[in-house]
Every structure is written in structure tokens, then in C-alpha cells.
Design a protein around this motif. Sequence first.
Motif, mmCIF file in Angstrom:
data_model
loop_
_atom_site.group_PDB
_atom_site.id
_atom_site.type_symbol
_atom_site.label_atom_id
_atom_site.label_comp_id
_atom_site.label_asym_id
_atom_site.label_seq_id
_atom_site.Cartn_x
_atom_site.Cartn_y
_atom_site.Cartn_z
ATOM 1 N N LEU A 55 0.923 -1.011 -0.165
ATOM 2 C CA LEU A 55 0.095 -0.004 0.037
ATOM 3 C C LEU A 55 0.995 1.441 -0.024
ATOM 4 C CD1 LEU A 55 -3.137 0.334 0.118
ATOM 5 C CD2 LEU A 55 -2.695 0.926 2.743
ATOM 6 N N VAL A 113 3.293 -1.270 4.215
ATOM 7 C CA VAL A 113 2.506 0.129 3.889
ATOM 8 C C VAL A 113 3.771 1.339 3.680
ATOM 9 C CG1 VAL A 113 1.177 2.066 5.144
ATOM 10 C CG2 VAL A 113 0.394 -0.369 5.307
ATOM 11 N N MET A 147 -2.879 4.032 10.839
ATOM 12 C CA MET A 147 -3.613 3.161 9.952
ATOM 13 C C MET A 147 -4.374 2.098 10.797
ATOM 14 S SD MET A 147 -2.993 4.966 7.392
ATOM 15 C CE MET A 147 -3.586 3.611 6.035
ATOM 16 N N ASN A 175 4.640 5.027 3.654
ATOM 17 C CA ASN A 175 4.073 6.319 3.772
ATOM 18 C C ASN A 175 5.095 7.475 3.002
ATOM 19 O OD1 ASN A 175 3.178 8.853 4.782
ATOM 20 N ND2 ASN A 175 3.685 8.555 6.961
ATOM 21 N N LEU A 212 -4.503 6.149 -1.695
ATOM 22 C CA LEU A 212 -4.003 4.985 -1.216
ATOM 23 C C LEU A 212 -3.756 4.106 -2.622
ATOM 24 C CD1 LEU A 212 -5.785 3.920 2.057
ATOM 25 C CD2 LEU A 212 -3.484 4.940 1.557
#
Length: 474
Positions: free
Chosen positions: A337, A396, A406, A398, A372
Motif C-alpha cells: 500500500l 505500507v 492506520m 508512507n 492509497l
Amino acid sequence: MPLTRRKFLADGTAAMAGIGAASLPFAPYEILAATTNDGFLELTAGETRKRLVSDQHPASTLWTYEGSNPGPQIRARRNERNRVRLTNRLPEPTSIHWHGIRIENSMDGVPGLTQDAVLPGQSFDYDFVVPDTGTYWYHAHTRTWNQVARGLYGVLIVEDDEEIFDRKHDMVLVLDDWRLGQDGKLDVLSLGSAVDWSHEGRIGNLLTVNGRQPREYELNASEPYRLRLINASNARSFEIDPKSFGAKVIAFDGQATPGAQDLAYSPMLLGPAQRVDLVVIPRPGRNFSLNELSDGQNYPLARFRVAGDKRPASENISLVPNPIPEPDIESASTFRLHMKGGAMGGQIGDATYNGQPLRGDDFVNFRQFWTLNGTASLPEKPFFRVGRNQSVIIEVFNDTNFLHAMHAHGHHFRVIERVGIDIDEGMPWRDTFMIGPGQTTRIAFVADNPGKWLFHCHMLEHAAAGMTTWFEVL
Ligand code: C2O
Ligand code: CU
């Protein structure tokens, strides 16, 4: 090592009042929900007038459950069935999400995904089993940024058949951050501000604990107390230093740590929606306080006066862990993500919203500032879809200039890796994790709960401004 430091109280006009002189015997809020004849706990959402600062200040119109902020504290037993009747007396649709509960999908409270929003004047019956003990909370999950900012949340504590701490030694402290206007009332005009949505979210200028001004509590020396801290604010991460008064962690987000742990680093950040359970054994004559330390300040959230001079009790306290299945890292499917957007030089790049590309003024017009995997807000297709009981890793990244919190619905996960940083807390179970600018974090869990589940930032303005996706367990 702290995840990240952040600058705080940007508003400057901190309207925070001092702590009153009177010290209370230990007095958590104990409003328990009332039960109807047919066995439902009643949670009526409606408008309530309340003075947030002091009797000398004007009252604000809050939105509350049962007229109180926080809403009624629900105490449930593990594996017990809970029936809650939500009645909507608000001017807009609403729903309730039971944050952190591994719940049946149809009871998760997400309009458009798990239920229809409850219209004004209507009711909805929630009926669900709570499989895990611990510290949880419930909150509105329709226009969440608006409804939670106005006060729509409460506490859900799930107890075991036998609890280590009796009620006198079990203290719930719900932290919130309100934004008041010049007139001293809740600032509702700034709700939905594009600046908040594209920056760090709605940060306030008044902190409350259990809906009131911080105050002093009296504790008995040498008796272990459990402090359950819950961050109910829209976007503020509290920076606290439990080590400074000798507290140890016994749970994160409701899940027991293996034994009472010293915090690996201190101060720690408590992000929006996160919980931490502490055990503290007051030393004779050593008063202490829990402070919000962000941005170099030192603001007392609670002061504790220690009474008596008894000798210390044992510190060997550990909670019984919940039966959450361990993910199998070897066979796990990995899903990546990529978080993008936001102000301060964040590049959003190509973005899709409701199936259409976002261009030019669209970002501002639709108030979509974050993506996202290139999509702002709920994509038509899930982020991923897996068979039941598949182990999953979400990686994930960022790629923004802001901190995020999250949250996965319906599951707890282990935080297994923060690239470049040791996980000093020992891969804790969580339902919400913080991720700083430029960081990559991997979480792992067994997707054992069938249904459609949200995965979103719990800084509620970020969630509304695009940082929301979903996954499906078949
Ligand atoms: Cu507590 Cu979807 O959130
Ligand atoms: Cu965020």
C-alpha cells in the motif's frame, strides 16, 4: 526509539484551563448504559448542551450518546452477546463502529460497506459477540470526522470471568482534543476545513479527560492500578511518558503484552484510536502526573495524589492473552500500500476518485487530498481479496510528509517490521499503528473474519480526504 516527533499545538491559542485544586477519590466515569425491556442497551445519539471548559464558559452543543460525553461505558464479558439499540436523534444519518472488536461483518457499522446508515428518527439493533477481553471503544462511523469531533464516542471494556483489578483499581481515561472558537464554544464552522484535511487533521486547543477538565485523583500507595488510556481525538497524537512515574505496559489496543513491560522508548506516542493499558504502583509520598508532552509542552492530563505509606505490592502482573491466530509469515500473501498526497510538498500524482481521474480543482472541490495506491476514498474493487484463514502481510509505505495512524477493521495484526527501526515493543498485536513520513511498516495477520473490512487512516480528516480503502475476506 520514538517513531517520530511532531510539532504540536500549532494553534497557539491553547485555551487549556488549569487543574482544579480539589482532589477526587478515584472517580472514573461510570455511566453504564440502560437496558430496555427486550434486553437492548440503549444508545440514543442526539444533541446535548455541555460546558467543556468551566462553569464560567459558555456551553457548546455536542453530539452524544445518551446525553453524555464520553457515551455510556459498556462493560461486557468475553464471549458474551451484546445487544445495543442505536436510535438516531441527530440531524444526519449515523452508525456505530465497535473499534477493535473482531466482530461479525454485518455489525461493523460502516455505511456503504456493511450496513445502511441509520436515518434521523430511525433505529438499528446491533447484536454481536465480543471474543476478546480488553480496552476498546465505540464511535460514530458516518461522516466520522464530523460526528466524532462533536463528541459521539464511548468506551467498551471487555472483561474476563476473573479480573485482576477490581473496579477501584481499574481506571479509564479517555483523552480528547477539542477545537474551541474565540467565544469559548466548540468551533463547528471549521469542521471540514480544507487546510485540516490536507495537513495534520483537526487539532484542537482544549484537552479533556473523560469529557472534563483534567483533574487530580487519589490513589493508595503500593496498590497496583490499571490505567486504560484511550485516544478519542480526531487527529491528535498524544506524547506521554508513563516511564516517568514507573508505569509498565500491559496491553496495546486491548491486547495483552507478554507480561508487564517497560516501555522500550519513552515518551511514547498514543495515536488517534489507539489504546494503551498501564499498570502503576504508586510509591508512598510520590505524587505524579500524566502529561501531554508534544511540542515541548508539559500539560498535565491527570494528577495523582498518593495516600498512605503501605509497602509495595508485587509488580508481576500480566493479562491473559486473547486467542488471536498467529500469522504464518512463510505462506503469507503480501499486499503493498502506497500512501501519497497531503500538503507540504506531498506529490499525489495520478489519482482516481469514484472511478474518475482527479484533476485541477477537483482535489479541492471534492476535498480529496490523499490516495492509497492511487485511489482517493473507497475504490470499487478491494485493495485485496483473500480466502478465509489466509495469512496476509500488508506492507505500507508512507510517501507523505505527515504521520498517520492506520487502522484495520475486523482483525488484529502484529506489527512485524518497521524498515530501518527495531520494533522495541516486540511485535505487538494492534488494531491501529502509527507510521511516520518516509517509513515503511509491515503488519501481518490471519484473515479469518469473512466480510468487507475497511483499512484507513484514523486521523479522521485524512480518512475523509481519501485515505480509506477496503479488503475482503471470502
Ligand atoms: Cu475506529 Cu473505521 O474506525
Ligand atoms: Cu493520516
